[in-house]
Design a protein around this motif. Structure first.
Motif, mmCIF file in Angstrom:
data_model
loop_
_atom_site.group_PDB
_atom_site.id
_atom_site.type_symbol
_atom_site.label_atom_id
_atom_site.label_comp_id
_atom_site.label_asym_id
_atom_site.label_seq_id
_atom_site.Cartn_x
_atom_site.Cartn_y
_atom_site.Cartn_z
ATOM 1 N N GLN A 1 0.821 -1.195 0.000
ATOM 2 C CA GLN A 1 0.000 0.000 0.000
ATOM 3 C C GLN A 1 0.864 1.257 0.000
ATOM 4 N N ALA A 2 1.984 1.201 0.734
ATOM 5 C CA ALA A 2 2.848 2.373 0.834
ATOM 6 C C ALA A 2 3.546 2.685 -0.473
ATOM 7 N N ALA A 3 3.777 1.621 -1.281
ATOM 8 C CA ALA A 3 4.555 1.803 -2.503
ATOM 9 C C ALA A 3 3.702 2.364 -3.636
ATOM 10 N N GLU A 4 2.959 3.426 -3.342
ATOM 11 C CA GLU A 4 2.187 4.137 -4.341
ATOM 12 C C GLU A 4 1.895 5.530 -3.809
ATOM 13 N N ILE A 5 1.373 6.371 -4.655
ATOM 14 C CA ILE A 5 1.055 7.733 -4.252
ATOM 15 C C ILE A 5 -0.409 7.789 -3.844
ATOM 16 N N SER A 6 -0.663 8.135 -2.601
ATOM 17 C CA SER A 6 -2.013 8.127 -2.061
ATOM 18 C C SER A 6 -2.937 9.041 -2.847
ATOM 19 N N ASP A 7 -4.118 8.600 -3.119
ATOM 20 C CA ASP A 7 -5.196 9.268 -3.870
ATOM 21 C C ASP A 7 -4.751 9.882 -5.195
ATOM 22 N N LYS A 8 -3.572 9.436 -5.652
ATOM 23 C CA LYS A 8 -3.055 9.856 -6.965
ATOM 24 C C LYS A 8 -2.880 11.370 -7.095
ATOM 25 N N VAL A 9 -2.687 12.032 -5.957
ATOM 26 C CA VAL A 9 -2.408 13.473 -5.939
ATOM 27 C C VAL A 9 -1.342 13.742 -4.889
ATOM 28 N N ILE A 10 -0.368 14.592 -5.230
ATOM 29 C CA ILE A 10 0.624 15.073 -4.264
ATOM 30 C C ILE A 10 0.227 16.504 -3.914
ATOM 31 N N ARG A 11 -0.214 16.720 -2.679
ATOM 32 C CA ARG A 11 -0.684 18.054 -2.261
ATOM 33 C C ARG A 11 0.335 18.691 -1.330
ATOM 34 N N ILE A 12 0.731 19.889 -1.675
ATOM 35 C CA ILE A 12 1.726 20.635 -0.899
ATOM 36 C C ILE A 12 1.100 21.940 -0.437
ATOM 37 N N GLY A 13 1.187 22.207 0.846
ATOM 38 C CA GLY A 13 0.657 23.442 1.408
ATOM 39 C C GLY A 13 1.775 24.436 1.677
ATOM 40 N N VAL A 14 1.651 25.633 1.125
ATOM 41 C CA VAL A 14 2.613 26.715 1.386
ATOM 42 C C VAL A 14 1.995 27.616 2.450
ATOM 43 N N GLY B 1 13.685 23.025 -1.556
ATOM 44 C CA GLY B 1 13.105 22.022 -0.672
ATOM 45 C C GLY B 1 11.993 21.236 -1.345
ATOM 46 N N VAL B 2 11.102 21.931 -2.069
ATOM 47 C CA VAL B 2 10.015 21.248 -2.774
ATOM 48 C C VAL B 2 10.576 20.362 -3.872
ATOM 49 N N ARG B 3 11.565 20.837 -4.578
ATOM 50 C CA ARG B 3 12.189 20.041 -5.648
ATOM 51 C C ARG B 3 12.783 18.752 -5.085
ATOM 52 N N HIS B 4 13.474 18.862 -3.950
ATOM 53 C CA HIS B 4 14.090 17.684 -3.341
ATOM 54 C C HIS B 4 13.010 16.718 -2.840
ATOM 55 N N TYR B 5 11.954 17.254 -2.270
ATOM 56 C CA TYR B 5 10.835 16.430 -1.798
ATOM 57 C C TYR B 5 10.207 15.652 -2.947
ATOM 58 N N LEU B 6 9.948 16.329 -4.061
ATOM 59 C CA LEU B 6 9.335 15.665 -5.211
ATOM 60 C C LEU B 6 10.271 14.619 -5.819
ATOM 61 N N ALA B 7 11.559 14.930 -5.860
ATOM 62 C CA ALA B 7 12.526 13.955 -6.359
ATOM 63 C C ALA B 7 12.556 12.712 -5.471
ATOM 64 N N ALA B 8 12.396 12.910 -4.156
ATOM 65 C CA ALA B 8 12.378 11.779 -3.229
ATOM 66 C C ALA B 8 11.138 10.913 -3.442
ATOM 67 N N ILE B 9 9.986 11.540 -3.703
ATOM 68 C CA ILE B 9 8.777 10.774 -4.010
ATOM 69 C C ILE B 9 8.979 9.942 -5.271
ATOM 70 N N LYS B 10 9.547 10.561 -6.283
ATOM 71 C CA LYS B 10 9.782 9.853 -7.551
ATOM 72 C C LYS B 10 10.725 8.666 -7.337
#
Length: 404
Positions: free
Chosen positions: A22-35, A314-323
């Motif tokens: 279950q963890a090895a996927e992106i939840s609800d198929k959306v990556i939501r980031i709050g600024v 920071g956001v770029r590194h976070y997204l790269a880590a998700i990928k």
């Protein structure tokens, strides 16, 4: 169906693997980031909507999606209040499906959101906030301090000025977590360099009249008056110091957190010669110039602050880590963020420590004289580079429970 021991073993193994599958996927198929930041107060220019645009610039490098999951953003104004920041963070996570919260200038707000991220297992990437408690006793497995902190600001500026003869200081300090942390760190480096703090005074966030504080500092006879605040507070203090003729009287003004926007608001005539430490300057390299030109073209009237640049990185590194991890599961992403070097226009060979501190070079800058400036935003010159391993507090000294 007969439930044999073999069948039971297979069933148990499958159940055991289920959380990982279950963890090895992106939840609800959306990556939501709050600024989450100040969009209407003293830090609006250095954070505000510019941070939202910087985050979007990072997402666009991934085509706006990762493995079919769309990258979305929400933003809010925390009004420099910790309770509002906490309420927004809780609402975003509980009902809005937000996976990560970024920026968070104002250290009280930043520390409040850190606790929520820890409890609810959400990534928190602080760019605009400065308190070293974030990676010290308040550190979190999910918290990352990206752009600067009070230790790195104080070390670069205070050590430099004391070595140049500014051996006695009187500090004017903003009265909340950031100011207290900056005062502690600045005083430490002044003393270590052979100087002395002869006095200090606290002022509320959002002060418009600094006259009484400046008169106390002027009357102290200290060689250096430290302005330990940021944003509009720093601008007001330095402008009013000029009206009092403080620098003409021989005292030095030291801004411990100065952004490009601060210098621009002051004007070079007032700010010339001011020394400061920063994590980013738009005109440092070809890469920073190109990114800053794009930011300026599409966002605001201002060149990017180091808070904006840190949000992007920071956001770029976070997204790269998700990928790389193939999931937005916070534990997997946090582990990937820590093990992966940071290389982008903001930082070269940055590293993320166990306490969440992203270690990168800092820069001691000096504000130019008007005659030396060739354009509106040609504001500073580089004095020297402070290597990351020297700029930031040693890992063993922070008191982070995650550090073994």
């Amino acid at each position: 169906m007969t439930f044999t021991p073999r069948r039971a073993l297979i069933s148990a193994l499958l159940l055991g693997l289920a959380p990982y599958a279950q963890a090895a996927e992106i939840s609800d198929k959306v990556i939501r980031i709050g600024v989450l930041n100040d969009q209407s107060g003293v830090y609006a220019d250095i954070a505000g909507t510019g941070s939202v645009e910087a985050a979007r610039m990072a997402a666009e490098e991934f085509g706006g999606e990762i493995d079919g999951a769309k990258i979305e953003f929400v933003s809010a104004d925390h009004q420099n209040k910790a309770d509002i920041a906490a309420n927004v963070a809780n609402q975003w996570i509980d009902t809005g499906g937000v996976d990560a919260i970024v920026d968070i200038p104002n250290s009280s707000a930043m520390l409040a959101v850190q606790e929520i991220g820890r409890t609810k297992k959400r990534i928190v990437i602080a760019s605009g906030g400065g308190s070293t408690d974030f990676t010290g006793p308040k550190c979190s497995p999910y918290g990352f301090h990206w752009t600067y902190d009070t230790y790195s600001l104080a070390k670069g500026t205070a050590e430099s000025l004391v070595k140049d003869g500014g051996t006695t200081w009187y500090n004017i300090v903003v009265d909340y977590a950031f100011g207290h942390s900056l005062d502690t760190d600045t005083s430490r480096f002044i003393t270590q360099a052979g100087g002395q703090v002869v006095g200090r005074v606290l002022h509320p966030l959002g002060t418009s009249d600094f006259s009484s504080y400046l008169l106390q500092a002027q009357g102290s006879g200290a060689k250096v008056i430290g302005v330990l605040s940021a944003g509009a507070d720093t601008v007001n203090a330095i402008k009013q110091a000029a009206e009092f003729g403080i620098t003409q009287g021989g005292q030095i003004l030291a801004g411990l957190l100065i952004f490009d926007q601060t210098v621009h608001s002051l004007g070079l005539e007032t700010a010339q010669g001011l020394r400061l430490t920063t994590g980013f300057y738009w005109d440092r390299t070809d890469a920073t110039r190109a990114w800053s030109a794009e930011f300026l073209k599409r966002s605001t009237k201002n060149i990017p602050s180091m808070a904006h640049a840190g949000v992007y990185s920071g956001v770029r590194h976070y997204l790269a880590a998700i990928k790389a991890a193939g999931t937005d599961n916070a534990d997997a992403v946090a582990a990937k963020m820590r093990e992966t070097p940071v290389n982008d226009m903001f930082a070269e060979n940055g590293t993320v420590r166990a306490d969440g501190r992203m270690v990168h070079d800092m820069y001691l800058m000096e504000v130019k004289k008007p005659a030396d400036s060739t354009s509106e935003w040609d504001l500073m010159r580089l004095v020297h580079v402070i290597p990351g391993e020297e700029a930031y507090r040693p890992l063993a000294e922070g008191g982070c429970p995650l550090v073994q």
